[in-house]
Design an enzyme around this catalytic site. Sequence first.
Site, PDB file in Angstrom:
ATOM      1  CB  ALA A   1     -23.260   2.948  11.274  1.00  0.00           C
TER       2      ALA A   1
ATOM      3  N   GLY B   1     -19.739   6.625  12.278  1.00  0.00           N
ATOM      4  CA  GLY B   1     -19.799   6.778  11.060  1.00  0.00           C
ATOM      5  C   GLY B   1     -20.364   8.601  10.847  1.00  0.00           C
TER       6      GLY B   1
ATOM      7  CD  GLU C   1     -16.365   5.891   9.558  1.00  0.00           C
ATOM      8  OE1 GLU C   1     -17.264   5.612   9.611  1.00  0.00           O
ATOM      9  OE2 GLU C   1     -15.288   5.172   9.350  1.00  0.00           O
TER      10      GLU C   1
ATOM     11  CD  GLU D   1     -16.867   3.627  14.484  1.00  0.00           C
ATOM     12  OE1 GLU D   1     -16.265   4.155  15.918  1.00  0.00           O
ATOM     13  OE2 GLU D   1     -17.179   4.118  13.614  1.00  0.00           O
TER      14      GLU D   1
HETATM   15  N1  3HC Z   1     -27.685   2.766  15.951  1.00  0.00           N
HETATM   16  C1  3HC Z   1     -29.041   2.580  16.460  1.00  0.00           C
HETATM   17  N2  3HC Z   1     -29.679   3.175  17.524  1.00  0.00           N
HETATM   18  C2  3HC Z   1     -29.008   3.831  18.121  1.00  0.00           C
HETATM   19  C3  3HC Z   1     -27.671   4.118  18.153  1.00  0.00           C
HETATM   20  C4  3HC Z   1     -27.161   3.627  16.814  1.00  0.00           C
HETATM   21  N3  3HC Z   1     -25.677   4.062  16.644  1.00  0.00           N
HETATM   22  N4  3HC Z   1     -27.327   4.762  18.981  1.00  0.00           N
HETATM   23  C5  3HC Z   1     -28.244   4.949  20.055  1.00  0.00           C
HETATM   24  N5  3HC Z   1     -29.381   4.344  19.398  1.00  0.00           N
HETATM   25  C6  3HC Z   1     -30.666   4.036  20.247  1.00  0.00           C
HETATM   26  C7  3HC Z   1     -30.533   3.387  21.344  1.00  0.00           C
HETATM   27  O1  3HC Z   1     -30.702   2.209  21.404  1.00  0.00           O
HETATM   28  C8  3HC Z   1     -31.495   4.119  22.428  1.00  0.00           C
HETATM   29  O2  3HC Z   1     -32.812   3.506  21.733  1.00  0.00           O
HETATM   30  P1  3HC Z   1     -34.069   3.078  22.749  1.00  0.00           P
HETATM   31  O3  3HC Z   1     -34.428   4.346  23.417  1.00  0.00           O
HETATM   32  O4  3HC Z   1     -35.266   2.504  21.842  1.00  0.00           O
HETATM   33  O5  3HC Z   1     -33.440   2.085  23.748  1.00  0.00           O
HETATM   34  C9  3HC Z   1     -31.796   5.354  21.685  1.00  0.00           C
HETATM   35  O6  3HC Z   1     -30.867   5.500  20.505  1.00  0.00           O
HETATM   36  C10 3HC Z   1     -31.016   6.311  22.582  1.00  0.00           C
HETATM   37  O7  3HC Z   1     -29.770   6.126  22.954  1.00  0.00           O
HETATM   38  P2  3HC Z   1     -29.345   6.216  24.538  1.00  0.00           P
HETATM   39  O8  3HC Z   1     -30.206   5.959  25.708  1.00  0.00           O
HETATM   40  O9  3HC Z   1     -28.033   5.377  24.561  1.00  0.00           O
HETATM   41  O10 3HC Z   1     -29.017   7.841  24.587  1.00  0.00           O
HETATM   42  P3  3HC Z   1     -27.792   8.663  25.219  1.00  0.00           P
HETATM   43  O11 3HC Z   1     -28.353  10.016  24.875  1.00  0.00           O
HETATM   44  O12 3HC Z   1     -27.846   8.121  26.612  1.00  0.00           O
HETATM   45  O13 3HC Z   1     -26.565   8.396  24.604  1.00  0.00           O
HETATM   46  C11 3HC Z   1     -25.240   8.046  22.563  1.00  0.00           C
HETATM   47  C12 3HC Z   1     -26.519   8.886  23.074  1.00  0.00           C
HETATM   48  C13 3HC Z   1     -23.767   8.643  23.184  1.00  0.00           C
HETATM   49  C14 3HC Z   1     -25.079   8.434  20.817  1.00  0.00           C
HETATM   50  C15 3HC Z   1     -25.062   6.571  22.827  1.00  0.00           C
HETATM   51  O14 3HC Z   1     -26.498   6.334  22.079  1.00  0.00           O
HETATM   52  C16 3HC Z   1     -24.327   5.699  22.109  1.00  0.00           C
HETATM   53  O15 3HC Z   1     -23.217   5.843  22.457  1.00  0.00           O
HETATM   54  N6  3HC Z   1     -24.659   5.147  20.661  1.00  0.00           N
HETATM   55  C17 3HC Z   1     -23.773   4.463  20.076  1.00  0.00           C
HETATM   56  C18 3HC Z   1     -22.712   5.182  19.298  1.00  0.00           C
HETATM   57  C19 3HC Z   1     -21.888   4.530  18.279  1.00  0.00           C
HETATM   58  O16 3HC Z   1     -21.654   3.068  18.709  1.00  0.00           O
HETATM   59  N7  3HC Z   1     -21.584   4.729  16.828  1.00  0.00           N
HETATM   60  C20 3HC Z   1     -20.880   3.943  16.127  1.00  0.00           C
HETATM   61  C21 3HC Z   1     -21.798   3.029  15.532  1.00  0.00           C
HETATM   62  S1  3HC Z   1     -20.940   1.933  14.556  1.00  0.00           S
HETATM   63  C22 3HC Z   1     -20.522   2.925  13.169  1.00  0.00           C
HETATM   64  O17 3HC Z   1     -20.821   4.159  13.146  1.00  0.00           O
HETATM   65  C23 3HC Z   1     -19.846   2.156  11.703  1.00  0.00           C
HETATM   66  C24 3HC Z   1     -19.114   2.963  10.854  1.00  0.00           C
HETATM   67  O18 3HC Z   1     -17.933   3.353  11.338  1.00  0.00           O
HETATM   68  C25 3HC Z   1     -19.221   2.291   9.588  1.00  0.00           C
END
Ligand code: 3HC
Length: 721
Positions: A60, A99, A102, A122
Amino acid sequence: MVDYKVVGSIAFLEVNNPPVNALSHSVRVGLVEGLDRSNKEKAVKAIVIIGKGSTFISGADIKEFGKPMRGPWLTAVGEHIEASEKPVIAGIHGNALGGGLEIALFSHYRIALKSARVGFPEVLIGILPGAAGTQRLPRVTTVPVAMEMIASGRHVSAPDALKYGILDRVVDKDLSSECMKLAYNIIGKPLHDRRLRNRPVTPVENLNAVYDAALAQATRRFKGFIAPVKCLQAVKAAVTADNYEAGVNEESRLFADLMRSGQARALQYAFFAERATARWQLPTGESYRTCKPLPIKTVGVIGAGTMGSGIAVTVLRAGLPVTLVEQDRKFLDRGVAMIKSVLEGSVRLKKLSPQGLQKCMSLLKATVNMDDLRDVDLVIEAVFESLSLKKQIFGRLDKLCKAETILCSNTSSLDINMIASATDRPDRVAGMHFFVPAYVMRLLENVYGKATSGTTVATIMQLGKKLGMVSVLVGTCNSFVANRTMQKYGTQATFLVEEGSLPQEVDQVLTDFGMPMGTFAVGDLSGLDIGWNIRREIAQAQGMTLTFATRFMGGDRYSSLSDRLVQKGRIGRKVGKGWYKYEKSGGKVATPDPEVTQIILDHCKELGIERRSISPQEVIERTFYAAINEGFRCLEDGVAAKPEDIDVCWLLGFGFPRYQGGPMFYASQVGLRSVYDKICQFHERYPNQSIWMPCELLRRLSRLEVTPPMSEWTMKTTSKL
Ligand code: 3HC
Ligand code: NAI
């Protein structure tokens, strides 16, 4: 944000939302539209969801959390996918996270490149997979695996995911054509069993025991976090609920609880704060946007002590050759042995292969000849903390190294300008302040001096990233941002003991707050003699001799309690006694010592201090508010560019509980007005403690009707306000 194309009889819905293909509103809308279109188009017989760029879907869009949610909600998108009359395949490369996984679990088939990774991270941002992930994962894999994956947030490699049953197929290359092949194979096959809602949860024996084991593991790993517990409750509900819908409802309820919690807000803040550190700017205006890093192919490290050896490990592990220089062959051998032993430890923990160990050792050149640094691209000096020694070394390096070589010091407190003044290249001099042990701690405090160029900063920030660390850029000042703010916290803890608490009582409050160790236990671990030596030097510089009766230094309150312990040989864990005694479990367990209590009581009696009862609340306020006031001063004088930088220093340098965000975020949650008012009260009560002089920036912010966002906590914006 979802491109649509048809190849043969297959429709490709290609998610195109760089950099990580997060499921923003437009992506959700795009997926629904793409599905509707492909279900309507007669020529289309199967649908593939795939990601453009380097990844499938990383979850997400976390930036949308806390804002009014615009439909369709992710679960609705997923249900649309599952209900599709034509088969849907998720084609995964890069990451399928949160997500993203998912969406894959709503699809009827899942195929991935071997290099891909899947997971539910998450929990790390304080929530749970809220689009049926907790109900669907245990329908493709076992309940223990689902519990472990969801409560740990671990990324799983595609081959492992195949073993677990999460994926149907793993391929080496050509993802799109493999998706096409699979699609042609499944056209016309019944979809009923491919819809996970129709599948029973994988049978589990003794659910309660499985749950308890997973809970014990999660609480050990995430002390104080609430999300792992709710994650496990949600997976348990997949087994105990009457049916799939009831399980999903329970998941939604738990998800909503977490979303509303302060922990989720703090953890999501911490996620973005760590990434915000990369957006640096110098007072000259040069920034990450305008400056290009220089390539660093070889690194020199001077000093093979605790820090130098640790830094060498970090650099070697990143695949860069290291020339390690010592003054003495014996110390050099000791340093090399330590490097080897740390790397061997990584092999034992399976974090490094035996070949990786060989490779690292082959990249290491150990020498007692500084001339060997002639050709390196960057030097990190880690000799004793002495300005004259460091100046002497930098003067020599300046003459010895190539004109473009960047010279860095790992000093933990000295002025980078003074060190740079020993060279004719102050623009290429900076601090790279690692934390101990350098091969474990992810924080790197990069320090600029008044002449440090943007190119130098860009280079050390990039090098930090290559080393796998989070680099925070700060200006030079005594002890820099992390230790400068931490010292205020530690000093207050000692004053509290002088006023009425015992070390173990203060430590208990701090660990209950979420700190991994209390400040006195940390002091024992580092060694109380280090602080004693520094204090003696400061006193000498002020023309003073420290005695136990010394109450003030430089006009500021001073506690000699720690000095008393040192004088009695209680210099910390290394000798089995300090603020605590260490007799149990091979000297690893801190036990309160009545002898220390007596020393404290005698000290107070001698100095005429009347001890009083101190509440846990006061312990929190005195220690953390002192650090927070100093944090605002760092912002005020510009050595910290943004509150996020200070918070990241505490999160990664000192293990501040991530679910509290960081001290500056914590202050925002308590309310700046209330923090400021309390600091004013302490200032009145302790006029001879300069730390309680309220910071002007904090005063201005606290007087505003509405606290501005943390990005506006600067002198410049407050003067406008
Ligand atoms: N939402 C919004 N922005 C995100 C994002 C997300 N899920 N994941 C990464 N970004 C953004 C970062 O803030 C960063 O932005 P910036 O360059 O402006 O600072 C950019 O994307 C690149 O991210 P990273 O520097 O972290 O890139 P990496 O290549 O090092 O890592 C990644 C990539 C492994 C995908 C890491 O970004 C990560 O772990 N992201 C979070 C993943 C996550 O938590 N997903 C679950 C979200 S919650 C969800 O899905 C709820 C659902 O179950 C209902
Ligand atoms: P240390 O005493 O363990 O190691 C210093 C090493 O430098 C010794 O092996 C010594 O022989 C060597 N050395 C001294 N002069 C030299 C010279 N002219 N040429 C080559 N080698 C020389 O010290 P430690 O703890 O590694 O600290 C090093 C630096 O790192 C200091 O500036 C310290 O302030 C800083 N630092 C220390 C941290 C810690 O927790 N130990 C944390 C962060 C920074």
